[in-house]
Design an enzyme around this catalytic site. Structure first.
Site, PDB file in Angstrom:
ATOM      1  N   LYS A  11     114.686  -3.313  55.156  1.00 53.56           N
ATOM      2  CA  LYS A  11     113.409  -2.878  54.588  1.00 53.56           C
ATOM      3  C   LYS A  11     113.285  -1.342  54.621  1.00 53.56           C
ATOM      4  CE  LYS A  11     110.950  -7.167  55.844  1.00 53.56           C
ATOM      5  NZ  LYS A  11     109.853  -7.736  56.687  1.00 53.56           N
ATOM      6  N   TYR A  51     107.323 -12.203  47.739  1.00 53.68           N
ATOM      7  CA  TYR A  51     106.418 -12.577  48.828  1.00 53.68           C
ATOM      8  C   TYR A  51     105.250 -13.450  48.344  1.00 53.68           C
ATOM      9  CZ  TYR A  51     108.544  -9.609  52.463  1.00 53.68           C
ATOM     10  OH  TYR A  51     109.384  -9.072  53.415  1.00 53.68           O
ATOM     11  N   ASN A 114     109.159  -4.360  60.624  1.00 54.80           N
ATOM     12  CA  ASN A 114     110.144  -5.170  61.361  1.00 54.80           C
ATOM     13  C   ASN A 114     111.537  -5.158  60.756  1.00 54.80           C
ATOM     14  OD1 ASN A 114     109.709  -6.891  59.237  1.00 54.80           O
ATOM     15  ND2 ASN A 114     108.905  -8.591  60.451  1.00 54.80           N
ATOM     16  N   HIS A 117     114.431  -8.348  56.259  1.00 54.49           N
ATOM     17  CA  HIS A 117     114.029  -9.651  55.719  1.00 54.49           C
ATOM     18  C   HIS A 117     115.252 -10.565  55.693  1.00 54.49           C
ATOM     19  CE1 HIS A 117     112.418 -12.768  53.118  1.00 54.49           C
ATOM     20  NE2 HIS A 117     113.606 -12.754  52.540  1.00 54.49           N
ATOM     21  N   GLU A 128     115.287 -16.385  46.317  1.00 53.10           N
ATOM     22  CA  GLU A 128     115.261 -14.940  46.547  1.00 53.10           C
ATOM     23  C   GLU A 128     116.491 -14.251  45.940  1.00 53.10           C
ATOM     24  OE1 GLU A 128     114.742 -14.853  50.799  1.00 53.10           O
ATOM     25  OE2 GLU A 128     112.653 -15.517  50.652  1.00 53.10           O
TER      26      GLU A 128
HETATM   27  P1  DAT Z   1     109.633 -13.339  58.395  1.00 48.98           P
HETATM   28  O1  DAT Z   1     109.852 -11.964  57.786  1.00 48.98           O
HETATM   29  O2  DAT Z   1     110.056 -13.377  59.838  1.00 48.98           O
HETATM   30  O3  DAT Z   1     110.244 -14.441  57.566  1.00 48.98           O
HETATM   31  P2  DAT Z   1     107.051 -14.155  57.333  1.00 48.98           P
HETATM   32  O4  DAT Z   1     107.798 -14.725  56.160  1.00 48.98           O
HETATM   33  O5  DAT Z   1     106.076 -15.050  58.020  1.00 48.98           O
HETATM   34  O6  DAT Z   1     108.062 -13.589  58.435  1.00 48.98           O
HETATM   35  O7  DAT Z   1     106.250 -12.866  56.869  1.00 48.98           O
HETATM   36  C1  DAT Z   1     106.830 -11.942  55.954  1.00 48.98           C
HETATM   37  C2  DAT Z   1     106.523 -10.546  56.427  1.00 48.98           C
HETATM   38  O8  DAT Z   1     105.131 -10.331  56.376  1.00 48.98           O
HETATM   39  C3  DAT Z   1     106.927 -10.268  57.868  1.00 48.98           C
HETATM   40  O9  DAT Z   1     108.279  -9.886  57.992  1.00 48.98           O
HETATM   41  C4  DAT Z   1     105.985  -9.163  58.232  1.00 48.98           C
HETATM   42  C5  DAT Z   1     104.721  -9.502  57.471  1.00 48.98           C
HETATM   43  N1  DAT Z   1     103.802 -10.290  58.325  1.00 48.98           N
HETATM   44  C6  DAT Z   1     103.886 -11.599  58.639  1.00 48.98           C
HETATM   45  N2  DAT Z   1     102.890 -11.981  59.448  1.00 48.98           N
HETATM   46  C7  DAT Z   1     102.139 -10.866  59.644  1.00 48.98           C
HETATM   47  C8  DAT Z   1     100.969 -10.588  60.393  1.00 48.98           C
HETATM   48  N3  DAT Z   1     100.340 -11.535  61.096  1.00 48.98           N
HETATM   49  N4  DAT Z   1     100.500  -9.324  60.374  1.00 48.98           N
HETATM   50  C9  DAT Z   1     101.096  -8.356  59.669  1.00 48.98           C
HETATM   51  N5  DAT Z   1     102.218  -8.549  58.936  1.00 48.98           N
HETATM   52  C10 DAT Z   1     102.725  -9.778  58.920  1.00 48.98           C
HETATM   53 MG    MG Z   2     109.756 -15.118  55.688  1.00 50.65          MG
END
Ligand code: DAT
Ligand code: MG
Length: 151
Positions: A11, A51, A114, A117, A128
């Site tokens: 990212k 997303y 973080n 992805h 994706e």
């Molecule tokens: P991952 O990236 O571990 O698959 P995800 O698909 O649930 O996690 O979410 C996509 C991204 O969105 C994640 O990398 C960071 C952001 N995100 C997820 N939950 C969040 C939250 N509670 N607050 C802020 N950002 C969040």
């Molecule tokens: Mg995810």
């Protein structure tokens, strides 16, 4: 063996912090095979498609602007059980809960930055990969080290 492809992406924070090489190197050393790579700034519409499952959540708008805020390194990696293997190497979504030794656990501090992805299922991976790569950009080749990685 269950050979799979997964979509990974360093990212914008990972790119800005100079961690592309470090992150890709971990996957290469593990034994995953690079199938495709692209360095790009994600257009907003593409970010919204990628997303889409998060549309309506409170963090959605900041997630879209963050992921489009600078270049990313988009990757397709292949290996036995690649989706779960890569998810494990990434660590939990919140870097503060990610185990040391994982990418997010070693380099991140907050969920909104973080670093990486990774697809969460083979079905997500197919979706994706098709968003970011044309079929002809996925490179088919034999890798001589495979006989020293797989039995
Ligand atoms: P991952 O990236 O571990 O698959 P995800 O698909 O649930 O996690 O979410 C996509 C991204 O969105 C994640 O990398 C960071 C952001 N995100 C997820 N939950 C969040 C939250 N509670 N607050 C802020 N950002 C969040
Ligand atoms: Mg995810």
């Amino acid at each position: 063996m269950a050979m799979e492809r997964t979509y990974l992406m360093v990212k914008p924070d990972g790119v800005q912090r100079g961690l592309c090489g470090e992150i890709l190197s971990r996957f290469e050393k593990k034994g995953l095979k690079i199938v495709a790579a692209k360095f790009m700034v994600i257009p907003k519409a593409v970010a919204e498609s990628h997303y889409g499952e998060h549309k309506g959540k409170k963090f959605y708008d900041s997630l879209i602007s963050y992921i489009s805020s600078g270049p990313v390194l988009a990757l397709v990696l292949e290996g036995d059980g690649a989706v779960a293997v890569c998810r494990g190497m990434m660590g939990k979504t919140n870097p503060q809960e990610s185990a040391p030794g994982t990418i997010r656990g070693d380099y991140g501090m907050v969920t909104g930055m973080n670093l990486i992805h990774g697809s969460d299922s083979p079905e997500s991976a197919a979706r994706e990969i098709s968003i970011f790569f044309k079929p002809e950009e996925l490179v088919e080749y034999a890798r001589s080290s495979d006989s020293w990685i797989y039995e």
